[in-house]
Design an enzyme around this catalytic site. Structure first.
Site, PDB file in Angstrom:
ATOM      1  CE  LYS A   3      52.057  53.059  25.705  1.00  0.00           C
ATOM      2  NZ  LYS A   3      51.654  51.779  25.099  1.00  0.00           N
ATOM      3  CG  ASN A  56      52.717  50.340  30.169  1.00  0.00           C
ATOM      4  OD1 ASN A  56      53.599  49.945  30.932  1.00  0.00           O
ATOM      5  ND2 ASN A  56      51.608  49.646  29.976  1.00  0.00           N
ATOM      6  N   GLY A 111      52.316  45.920  10.924  1.00  0.00           N
ATOM      7  CA  GLY A 111      52.617  47.262  11.379  1.00  0.00           C
ATOM      8  C   GLY A 111      53.958  47.361  12.082  1.00  0.00           C
ATOM      9  CB  ALA A 112      56.610  49.408  12.125  1.00  0.00           C
TER      10      ALA A 112
END
Length: 281
Positions: free
Chosen positions: A74, A95, A134-135
């Protein structure tokens, strides 16, 4: 490498990434082609790494209409493009690649509007605050989506100060007030009216036993295995769950429309095909 066109009417598209065997994208896109009567269109999957991406793109002939990209491509694809949309540039993640008749490669990001559409479908258009578990690339896309949904702060629960600093940086760039907290305190995220889980499979399972009595909306971006332990516990408590298949379908709808020029893409048909494919696994 991709094969060459054998007929003037052939149109091709594919999903690229590594690993790629698990991808449901071919199921969704082929279902759309069938419903739309696009009998000369095909959609495949190719195992492509960062080092092999330039050669793959260089081998495409004019029959190719577009590409879907998953990790780790990506961001790696960006230097290989002629143009990039503002949406993709905002999170430095592509994407979708649209291949023009003139050979130009344009990068876009359908994950962000796909997230917004998936939430809107469940009646979530505005929230006062939100939390992200999350990251990483998916979390930054989630922040971009929340920039259009959340009117207040977003708290990101991450491991380590490096990740925390990255998320605050993305927030500043996207115009979102981002607060960060340590992953050890992630149970605190579950009280938010909207929780977006962007963690890998199994990472959020530890939180399943800490879902509050009256949870809000959980958007868990995973779709296999499904439901996740957290999503199952959330549903059991009466909370609303938006899943990874919802995201996958909504972003794929946009890809089909961009690649084929046919609007609207058949969302119900695509969703049913995805559900059947997951049930067969």
């Amino acid at each position: 490498m991709p094969s060459r066109a054998t007929s003037p009417g052939i149109r091709r598209a594919a999903v690229l990434g590594s690993p790629i065997a698990h991808s449901l994208s071919p199921v969704l896109h082929r279902a759309a082609y069938g419903e739309l009567g696009l009998t000369t269109w095909s959609y495949d999957r190719f195992e492509v790494t960062e080092t092999g991406l330039a050669d793959f793109l260089g081998g495409l002939d004019p029959s190719w209409a577009g590409l879907s990209l998953t990790m780790p491509l990506k961001r790696a694809v960006i230097p290989l493009l002629d143009d990039i949309t503002g949406t993709a540039a905002s999170v430095e993640a592509v994407n979708t690649v649209i291949l023009g008749a003139d050979g130009r490669r344009t990068g876009d990001n359908t994950d962000i509007p796909g997230m917004i559409a998936a939430l809107r479908e469940r009646g979530v258009t505005t929230v006062e605050s939100a939390a992200i578990l999350g990251a990483g690339a998916t979390a930054s896309s989630a922040l971009a989506a929340l920039a259009r949904v959340c009117t207040g702060p977003v708290t990101a629960y991450v491991r380590g100060e490096t990740r925390a600093a990255e998320m605050r940086g993305w927030g500043a760039r996207l115009g979102v007030e981002v607060r960060t907290a340590d992953w050890a305190d992630a149970a605190g995220a579950l009280d938010a009216p909207l929780v977006v889980a962007t963690t890998p499979a199994g990472a959020s399972d530890v939180l399943a036993g800490q879902v509050p009595d009256h949870p809000g909306t959980l958007f868990d971006v995973l779709y296999d295995p499904w439901p996740t332990a957290l999503a199952a516990a959330w549903s059991a408590r009466g909370g609303q769950v938006v899943g990874g298949l919802d995201l996958l379908v909504h972003q794929a709808v946009l890809q089909v429309e961009m690649m084929t020029g046919r609007v609207p893409a058949p969302l119900p048909v695509m969703r049913k095909a995805g559900e059947q494919a997951l049930a067969a696994r």
